[in-house]
Enzyme design. Structure first.
Site, PDB file in Angstrom:
ATOM      1  N   LYS A 176     -46.318  44.381  19.824  1.00 26.19           N
ATOM      2  CA  LYS A 176     -45.730  44.381  18.482  1.00 26.19           C
ATOM      3  C   LYS A 176     -44.769  45.551  18.355  1.00 26.19           C
ATOM      4  O   LYS A 176     -45.165  46.708  18.528  1.00 26.19           O
ATOM      5  CB  LYS A 176     -46.851  44.498  17.440  1.00 26.19           C
ATOM      6  CG  LYS A 176     -46.343  44.567  16.016  1.00 26.19           C
ATOM      7  CD  LYS A 176     -47.498  44.740  15.051  1.00 26.19           C
ATOM      8  CE  LYS A 176     -46.986  44.999  13.641  1.00 26.19           C
ATOM      9  NZ  LYS A 176     -48.055  45.391  12.726  1.00 26.19           N
ATOM     10  N   GLY A 178     -71.578  45.288  11.854  1.00 27.22           N
ATOM     11  CA  GLY A 178     -71.082  45.132  13.222  1.00 27.22           C
ATOM     12  C   GLY A 178     -69.749  44.411  13.317  1.00 27.22           C
ATOM     13  O   GLY A 178     -69.500  43.732  14.302  1.00 27.22           O
ATOM     14  N   THR A 213     -52.500  48.231   8.084  1.00 28.31           N
ATOM     15  CA  THR A 213     -53.110  49.559   7.999  1.00 28.31           C
ATOM     16  C   THR A 213     -54.640  49.544   8.081  1.00 28.31           C
ATOM     17  O   THR A 213     -55.247  50.608   8.138  1.00 28.31           O
ATOM     18  CB  THR A 213     -52.698  50.248   6.683  1.00 28.31           C
ATOM     19  OG1 THR A 213     -52.882  49.334   5.599  1.00 28.31           O
ATOM     20  CG2 THR A 213     -51.252  50.680   6.736  1.00 28.31           C
TER      21      THR A 213
END
Lengths: 519, 441
Positions: free
Chosen positions: A95, A29, A361
């Site tokens: 960003k 989770g 990433t």
């Protein structure tokens, strides 16, 4: 589902063939687990699939990826999330790229922006024209031709325009967010859409003796959870794909030698910057991710080159504000599983592999796996073709990101520590060496159809780390010297003038998210 | 202008065909005072087909050498190339480009088809895009309709007219043509040297653009009402393939008696080395009339960016080998699909994956360096009677009646639009595109 015998459902209502999964169990989770649960419960809603998520509060989550890529915006949109809700819920900031400090040489700094350089022409790609001017000593920084770089440097922001003719359409943006808040946000979303959460630690994984498929999980309270398809979001443990199905891990430690990270938040020291910073350190690099209410920091390093204590000390010395917690240690090994989907188990997130957060990433790879799974979700018992295609797509993602990350380390002139000396001189994959040789020789960036990082990203790192082309495309000579200079000057003026008129990043956040960001 | 100094490196493009001249012209255009581009031809009689068929993707390259499409059509008896018909006995299949129809987001239209009736699916294939409809009917949008802007069209051209126009452009850009037999003057460091501008010169980079010399052709020109055909055709005969290209007042048929393996069809990495690249790796089964031009449309932009001011042939060759490996593999898939349409069983390495994904969920898998568009690949699959056999998870939730209605609505929309198209002859008349030489064949 608790206590049910293992079963496979068929659906007479929809006509789906026997074997099409009707119950999906997500194991874990954290960010990956709840993103998967929220996305699948929304995107596969019409299929009437039952989703269950099993997690244990006793097992902590890594909470990867405070910094994200622009793809997250589209993921949120697909899930019907309003940006203002998201910004508030995750204390996010905008960003526009990543600033890399001290990578090529100590004292160097450049921003890898989410956007283009310059303007396209019919003669040659912009960077060839720029290279021609640079070789003549008349080009200036390539950053001055990038709207997002100048926006980031000056702390300005407004959303991109849709009109392709507008200079404001030449960039994209992502978020810097609190990943644990994002996981909680995703959890609320998923539970609202009917995902059942089961608390418990998994003590046993039962497999079909004939096929090897996972049949059900046994929890520490004795309950069993059965399913047709299992999604392994168990993090580095890779409980199902790695530990149960024994899918081997392919280590890339020789190419990406950092194997530890120590993380600590600190107080903000002013308005949040609209970019993430990655500063090279003696045995790795340090991240700095400004959120609305704090700054996230971490030092990713090679344990062969520095001790955990020294790494924590180096991190604490490099903070911009007072630490607000104790440093937390993470251990990892760069690489990926040889398969991402085996039998009836799909791995998403850290259970499928790990690439350090240098280019933010981690969350992207979660998204990419979810997207591929939605597209290739099995519709019949024989899902071999779907698995093969999923594995092909995800391997390509991992391999191409790996090359891009390795470039950051290898393209350096630094030899001041054993770490930098190693990465500077290490053998790199042919796929990367060919790209480097081509760029150095011709100024050409190798492009591909599938893969995350496009031409501007490669350009940013090449040029930011002093991989300079010796030449440029012949086609760039088609423009006269005078016209070229005028063209370049017009772009510089347009970029600078546009940024001057934009609001401050903090003002945008206060407006868009009604955020209480520091002045 | 390709006007260079005496020390400028030389790129030679070898080949007597239209493909070689065009490649040389494009390279000369961009070489601009830095690299000398030379077109190497031989005295041997050119085995040049009298007509050619270029795909939509080549048109931007034609414009890059300042060739206007309308002027080219007038000079080369040009007609529109909207697609290609494959004929095998009584069976005719049109494969063409064009934007794929809208779907029911996020489900694609190809994912709606699996359990629809064979008749409806065939009707869908026949109305896949406006290109397909136009190619089937031999019609095009009227000149005052902007639909042509949204229809990717190629051209059928008389080779002599094409060569005249491209040759003129090439000379304008300073391309030097040299006959190999006269100019060859030995080898130096295993590289051939030629007399260029009266001086022995080493070729820095040799681009071999010769096409399949092993195939045997015979040509026929017939007086059929060609101006009303807007697609090329490939027809299977007992022991040969007939490729027919319609021009303004005649058709040119090329009988390919044998498609022998290309003598240079070894792996690309071995073929391209030491400053030499061979552009075309023909597959022995490839029946597509525009295959070389499709390859050029991928290769020339690729070379255009890599041919740099300080020429480094080895780097270019390495990079080109990677492209050609992808391109060849993809072309083999399409060649195999084309060959199957004509009754030849053929396979290739990636075709199984493409076919599987299409069968499983109506998904068209694409790879790097594809010369064919997604629509064309889809057309080939459907023409081969490869249809999605299963519903995608989301598509299977859409009631059959709704899917059927959506597909029928698409067919009607294409039909309605295509009904407003006019005969190509009328287009050529109204737009003044007929060549002046009425009897030229």
């Amino acid at each position: 589902m608790q206590g049910n015998a293992p079963h496979r459902l068929t659906d007479s209502r929809t006509g789906a063939r026997p074997g099409a999964p009707k119950s999906v169990v997500i194991v874990g989770g954290g960010t990956a687990g709840w993103m998967t649960a929220a996305a699948l419960s929304r995107l596969l809603a019409p299929a009437g699939i039952a989703f269950t998520l099993v997690e244990s509060e006793a097992i902590g989550t890594v909470g990867v990826g405070e910094a994200t890529l622009p793809h997250l915006r589209f993921f949120n949109e697909r899930l019907g999330i309003a940006e203002s809700d998201f910004l508030r819920a995750t204390m996010a900031t905008i960003k526009l790229g990543i600033q890399f400090c001290d990578w090529g040489r100590k004292g160097d700094a450049y921003i890898h922006p989410f956007g283009d350089y310059g303007r396209q022409t019919s003669h040659a790609p912009f960077h060839h024209l720029w290279t021609r001017a640079r070789l003549a000593g008349k080009a200036g920084r390539i950053c001055d031709y990038s709207l997002p770089v100048i926006m980031a440097e000056r702390g300005r922001f407004a959303p991109p325009a849709k009109d392709p003719e507008s200079i404001m359409s030449t960039f994209s943006y992502a978020y810097q967010m609190d990943a644990s808040l994002y996981a909680a946000f995703m959890r609320r979303l998923a539970e609202t859409r009917g995902v059942a959460r089961i608390e418990g630690r998994i003590t046993h994984v039962a497999q079909d003796p004939q096929t090897g498929d996972v049949q059900h999980l046994t929890l520490d309270n004795g309950a069993t959870v059965a399913g047709d398809l299992f999604i392994d979001c168990s993090g580095f443990r890779s409980l199902l794909l790695g530990q149960t199905l024994n899918v081997p891990y392919e280590s890339w430690a020789s190419l990406l030698p950092c194997d530890r990270a120590v993380a600590v938040p600190c107080e903000s020291n002013g308005p949040p910057l609209p970019y993430t910073r990655a500063t090279a350190r003696s045995a790795g690099w340090q991240w700095r991710i400004p959120l609305q209410h704090r700054i996230g920091n971490g030092y990713v390093y090679s344990s062969a080159q520095i001790s955990d204590d020294n790494a924590a000390a180096e991190l604490l010395r490099g903070l911009d504000g007072a630490p607000t917690g104790e440093p937390r240690l993470l251990k990892f090994e760069a690489g990926r599983r040889r398969l991402q989907w085996s039998r009836n188990v799909v791995a998403i997130g850290l259970s499928s592999g790990f690439l350090e957060p240098l280019e933010s990433t981690s969350i992207y790879l979660i998204q990419a796996a979810i997207t591929a799974l939605v597209e290739l979700f099995p519709t019949q018992a024989d899902d071999r073709a779907d698995r093969d295609e999923f594995n092909r797509v995800m391997m390509l993602e991992y391999d191409r990101i790996r090359d891009f990350l390795v470039l950051h380390y290898h393209a350096t002139e630094r030899d001041d520590t054993p770490f930098w000396n190693y990465v500077r001189t290490m053998c790199i994959p042919d796929s990367l060496q060919d790209k480097l040789d081509l760029f150095r020789s011709t100024g050409t960036v190798t492009l591909y159809k599938d893969g995350l990082f496009l031409e501007p990203s490669w350009l940013a790192v090449y040029l930011g780390q002093r991989v300079e082309p010796k030449s440029y495309a012949l086609a760039a000579n088609a423009v006269s010297e005078e016209k070229l200079q005028t063209f370049l000057q017009q772009i510089r003026i347009a970029v600078a003038g546009t940024v001057e008129r934009l609001p401050a990043h903090a003002d945008y956040l206060r407006g868009a998210a009604r955020a209480a960001v520091p002045a | 202008m390709n006007v260079t100094g005496p020390d400028a490196p030389i790129i030679a493009v070898r080949g007597n065909g239209a493909e070689a001249l065009f490649a040389a012209a494009v390279l000369a255009r961009m070489a601009a005072r830095t690299v000398k581009v030379v077109h190497l031809v031989t005295d041997a009689p050119a085995d040049v087909p009298p007509a050619l068929c270029i795909p939509p993707t080549l048109l931007p390259l034609l414009r890059s050498v300042d060739i206007d499409t309308a002027a080219l059509m007038r000079a080369a008896d040009g007609t529109f190339h909207l697609g290609t018909t494959y004929v095998n006995g009584h069976r005719r299949s049109v494969v063409a480009d064009g934007p794929l129809p809208a779907a029911l987001p996020p489900v694609r239209i190809t994912q709606l088809l699996w359990d629809l009736s064979p008749e409806l699916r065939r009707d869908f294939a026949a109305h896949l895009t406006l290109n397909v409809a136009g190619a089937r009917l031999g019609t095009v949008p009227p000149p005052d309709d902007n639909a042509l802007q949204h229809i990717p069209f190629g051209l059928h051209l008389r080779t002599s007219g094409f060569l005249d126009m491209v040759g003129g452009a090439a000379r304008h850009f300073g391309l030097l043509t040299v006959t190999e037999e006269e100019a060859r003057c030995g080898t130096s460091d295993a590289q051939e040297t030629f007399l260029i501008d009266g001086q022995p010169a080493r070729i820095a980079m040799m681009i071999d653009a010769r096409t399949d010399p092993a195939a045997t052709h015979s040509w026929h020109i017939s007086d059929v009402e060609a101006a009303n055909l807007s697609c090329a055709s490939v027809e299977q005969h007992t022991d040969y393939l007939r490729v027919t290209i319609p021009l303004q007042r005649c058709t040119v048929a090329c009988d390919v008696l044998s498609r022998k393996p290309h003598p240079h069809a070894e792996p690309a990495a071995e073929r391209n080395a030491t400053g030499m690249i061979r552009l075309f790796a023909d597959s022995p089964i490839d029946p597509h009339p525009d295959r070389h031009w499709r390859a050029l449309a991928v290769i020339l932009p690729f070379l255009r960016e890599r041919l740099s001011v300080t020429l480094n042939p080895d780097i270019i060759v390495r990079s080109f080998n990677a492209l050609q490996a992808d391109l060849t593999e993809n072309q083999q898939d399409v060649a195999a699909l084309g060959a199957r349409l004509l009754g030849t069983h053929a396979n290739s390495s990636r075709l199984e994956r493409r076919t599987e994904q299409f069968l499983h969920r109506g998904r068209v898998v694409r790879f790097d360096a594809e010369a064919m568009s997604e629509t064309e690949l889809l057309g080939f699959l459907m023409a081969n009677d490869i249809w999605p056999q299963h519903g995608d998870l989301l598509a299977s939730q859409i009631p059959r009646a709704q899917r059927e209605a959506h597909v029928k609505a698409h067919i009607s929309a294409i039909e309605r639009r295509a009904n407003s198209f006019i005969r190509q002859h009328d287009f050529l008349e109204r737009a003044g595109l007929y060549s002046e030489a009425r009897d030229g064949k």
